[in-house]
Design an enzyme around this catalytic site. Sequence first.
Site, short mmCIF file in Angstrom:
data_model
loop_
_atom_site.label_atom_id
_atom_site.label_comp_id
_atom_site.label_asym_id
_atom_site.label_seq_id
_atom_site.Cartn_x
_atom_site.Cartn_y
_atom_site.Cartn_z
N GLY A 120 18.98 59.91 51.31
CA GLY A 120 20.36 59.06 50.76
C GLY A 120 21.06 58.97 51.26
O GLY A 120 22.20 58.36 50.32
N THR A 121 21.66 58.91 53.46
CA THR A 121 22.87 58.30 53.06
C THR A 121 22.70 56.88 53.26
O THR A 121 22.09 56.14 53.58
CB THR A 121 22.56 58.69 55.13
OG1 THR A 121 23.52 57.73 55.76
CG2 THR A 121 21.05 58.54 55.71
N ASN B 171 8.59 65.31 40.93
CA ASN B 171 8.75 67.07 40.36
C ASN B 171 7.41 67.51 39.16
O ASN B 171 8.46 68.15 38.46
CB ASN B 171 10.10 66.55 39.74
CG ASN B 171 11.33 65.87 40.16
OD1 ASN B 171 11.38 66.49 41.34
ND2 ASN B 171 11.47 65.20 39.90
N LEU C 97 18.07 65.64 53.44
CA LEU C 97 19.14 66.03 54.06
C LEU C 97 19.84 66.57 53.70
O LEU C 97 21.45 67.56 54.35
CB LEU C 97 20.24 64.36 54.46
CG LEU C 97 19.87 63.37 55.52
CD1 LEU C 97 20.57 62.07 55.39
CD2 LEU C 97 19.95 64.26 57.11
N ARG D 135 22.29 56.15 46.10
CA ARG D 135 23.41 55.92 46.18
C ARG D 135 24.04 55.11 47.09
O ARG D 135 24.85 54.30 47.73
CB ARG D 135 24.14 57.44 47.11
CG ARG D 135 24.05 58.55 46.44
CD ARG D 135 23.93 59.44 47.64
NE ARG D 135 23.35 60.95 47.18
CZ ARG D 135 24.41 61.69 47.03
NH1 ARG D 135 25.29 61.67 46.05
NH2 ARG D 135 23.18 63.54 46.64
N TYR E 273 18.74 55.29 38.03
CA TYR E 273 20.34 55.22 39.10
C TYR E 273 21.40 53.91 38.94
O TYR E 273 20.56 53.00 39.11
CB TYR E 273 19.45 54.83 40.83
CG TYR E 273 18.73 55.95 41.09
CD1 TYR E 273 17.91 57.04 40.38
CD2 TYR E 273 17.69 56.40 42.33
CE1 TYR E 273 17.75 58.45 41.02
CE2 TYR E 273 16.66 56.95 43.04
CZ TYR E 273 16.34 58.07 42.16
OH TYR E 273 15.99 59.36 42.49
N SER F 221 16.26 64.67 48.08
CA SER F 221 17.77 65.50 49.23
C SER F 221 17.65 65.99 50.53
O SER F 221 17.34 67.73 50.75
CB SER F 221 17.96 66.23 48.43
OG SER F 221 18.75 65.64 47.12
N ARG G 235 10.11 62.81 36.53
CA ARG G 235 10.24 64.19 35.83
C ARG G 235 8.99 64.62 34.78
O ARG G 235 9.42 63.68 33.97
CB ARG G 235 11.59 64.62 34.92
CG ARG G 235 12.65 64.70 36.39
CD ARG G 235 13.79 65.45 35.81
NE ARG G 235 14.72 65.93 37.10
CZ ARG G 235 14.09 66.86 38.15
NH1 ARG G 235 13.75 67.54 37.72
NH2 ARG G 235 15.19 67.28 39.14
N ARG H 297 25.44 57.13 60.35
CA ARG H 297 24.47 58.36 59.73
C ARG H 297 22.71 57.82 59.61
O ARG H 297 21.82 58.52 59.96
CB ARG H 297 24.76 58.38 58.76
CG ARG H 297 24.29 60.30 58.67
CD ARG H 297 24.87 61.12 57.72
NE ARG H 297 26.19 60.81 56.85
CZ ARG H 297 27.42 60.98 57.35
NH1 ARG H 297 27.94 61.83 58.35
NH2 ARG H 297 28.30 60.61 56.10
N1 NAP Z 1 13.09 61.80 42.49
C1 NAP Z 1 13.82 62.82 42.16
O1 NAP Z 1 13.74 63.76 41.16
C2 NAP Z 1 15.03 62.41 42.99
C3 NAP Z 1 16.58 63.52 42.81
C4 NAP Z 1 17.31 62.73 43.57
C5 NAP Z 1 17.50 62.00 44.43
N2 NAP Z 1 16.07 61.33 44.99
C6 NAP Z 1 15.89 59.86 45.90
O2 NAP Z 1 15.92 61.05 46.99
C7 NAP Z 1 17.11 60.53 47.92
C8 NAP Z 1 18.06 60.93 49.13
O3 NAP Z 1 18.39 62.05 47.61
P1 NAP Z 1 19.83 62.86 47.63
O4 NAP Z 1 21.27 60.74 48.26
O5 NAP Z 1 20.42 63.67 46.63
O6 NAP Z 1 19.67 63.35 49.56
P2 NAP Z 1 20.55 63.97 50.73
O7 NAP Z 1 19.81 62.33 51.65
O8 NAP Z 1 19.98 65.14 51.04
O9 NAP Z 1 21.81 63.14 51.20
C9 NAP Z 1 22.13 61.42 51.03
C10 NAP Z 1 23.89 62.30 50.81
O10 NAP Z 1 24.64 63.52 51.65
C11 NAP Z 1 26.36 62.63 52.54
N3 NAP Z 1 25.23 63.30 53.72
C12 NAP Z 1 24.36 63.70 54.67
N4 NAP Z 1 24.54 63.82 55.68
C13 NAP Z 1 26.70 63.89 55.78
C14 NAP Z 1 27.17 64.22 57.06
N5 NAP Z 1 26.48 65.07 57.66
N6 NAP Z 1 28.45 64.82 56.22
C15 NAP Z 1 28.93 63.97 55.16
N7 NAP Z 1 28.53 63.70 53.79
C16 NAP Z 1 26.43 63.72 54.66
C17 NAP Z 1 26.03 61.51 52.28
O11 NAP Z 1 26.65 60.69 52.75
P3 NAP Z 1 26.66 59.45 53.66
O12 NAP Z 1 26.45 57.88 52.36
O13 NAP Z 1 28.15 59.18 53.79
O14 NAP Z 1 25.90 59.35 54.99
C18 NAP Z 1 25.24 61.14 50.75
O15 NAP Z 1 25.99 60.70 50.58
C19 NAP Z 1 17.91 59.20 46.66
O16 NAP Z 1 18.45 58.11 46.89
C20 NAP Z 1 16.79 58.97 45.64
O17 NAP Z 1 16.10 58.04 46.43
C21 NAP Z 1 15.37 61.84 43.99
#
Ligand code: NAP
Length: 316
Positions: free
Chosen positions: A280-281, A156, A225, A22, A51, A223, A126, A286
């Site tokens: 992913g934040t 995955n 968080l 992101r 991405y 994911s 994947r 944060r």
């Molecule tokens: N291998 C795969 O298939 C796969 C798939 C998806 C992702 N990924 C990897 O995993 C990483 C993390 O995934 P993710 O970004 O989906 O998951 P995440 O870390 O669970 O969530 C991050 C998102 O949640 C928001 N967020 C977190 N805490 C918050 C809060 N308290 N209030 C409001 N918004 C909040 C963040 O916004 P803010 O930026 O505003 O904080 C951001 O948009 C990715 O960057 C990627 O590298 C891998």
Amino acid sequence: MKRMRLGNTPLEVSRIALGCMRLSDSREQAVATIRAALDQNINFFDHADIYGRGKPEEVFAAIWEEVSGLRDKVILQSKCGIRFAGDPDERAPTRYDFSYEHIVRSVEGSLRRLKTDYLDVLLLHRPDALVEPEEVARAFDELHKAGKVRYFGVSNHTAAQIQLLQTCVDQPLVANQIELNVIHTQLINDGIVFNRDDLGVMSRSEGTLEFCRMHNITIQAWSSLACGVVSGKAIANPEARIERTAALVARLAKEKGVSKGAIVIAWLLRHPAHIQPIIGTTNPERIAATCQADNVELSREEWYSLFEAGRGGRLP
Ligand SMILES: NC(=O)c1ccc[n+]([C@@H]2O[C@H](COP(=O)([O-])OP(=O)(O)OC[C@H]3O[C@@H](n4cnc5c(N)ncnc54)[C@H](OP(=O)(O)O)[C@@H]3O)[C@@H](O)[C@H]2O)c1
């Protein structure tokens, strides 16, 4: 930030990693995000060729001009194996693709966008139903010999899919990146509900968690968080289990004097598999608040309470 070894490699990686999916298109904002992670002593950055259609990799490269001598101090991971529609020609549909040509071409693209000569880690994104392990092995050997990729892993993948690759791939597979967080507990839950169809949950992960532990393959949690939904992000009509988990997260955060996000990540860190959460934040505050997790120790009781809340029911 404490360090851990990635798989059986000598790489000393931060036990929390920054996911770059992101990352903002704006250079200024992207640099602020990366700097916030570096300030927390995060040295591991997760990318994928798909991405933002390559934008996060491209904007990430700005950091080389901002912080001199950084390349050798950070661990760069990217992924390949998913093709977007329009690639390699305009009529091509979206496909999984572990062909030799696609893997090599994808890595070349990531290196170009990231402005680096090598990836520290390359993951297969994947599972490709048409995977030919011999072809993956040929691509990996070539990339490794050319110094373009140091270590390899998957994402995955089940235990059996990893074993199939290992019939031909000589390089050790050092990581398996899987969706895992306090409200997406399938990887852990499967081992608990094995042989209990009466609970309406069939085991689907084939002992992948145990397999990775036995073979020293680092589980990376994506994911991690839970996209913020149990640590402060408002969503419409949340399930009862999400509300209960969010309430418990809030209580523990207050008791321990840390952020709610830190509790969510501490739940993953408490597991003895040495899971590496990928956060992913993109928000610098944060990132700092989440990294408080490094100093949180959840008790067995606290860990299980969160597990029960997140899975939405008492354990059998
Ligand atoms: N291998 C795969 O298939 C796969 C798939 C998806 C992702 N990924 C990897 O995993 C990483 C993390 O995934 P993710 O970004 O989906 O998951 P995440 O870390 O669970 O969530 C991050 C998102 O949640 C928001 N967020 C977190 N805490 C918050 C809060 N308290 N209030 C409001 N918004 C909040 C963040 O916004 P803010 O930026 O505003 O904080 C951001 O948009 C990715 O960057 C990627 O590298 C891998």
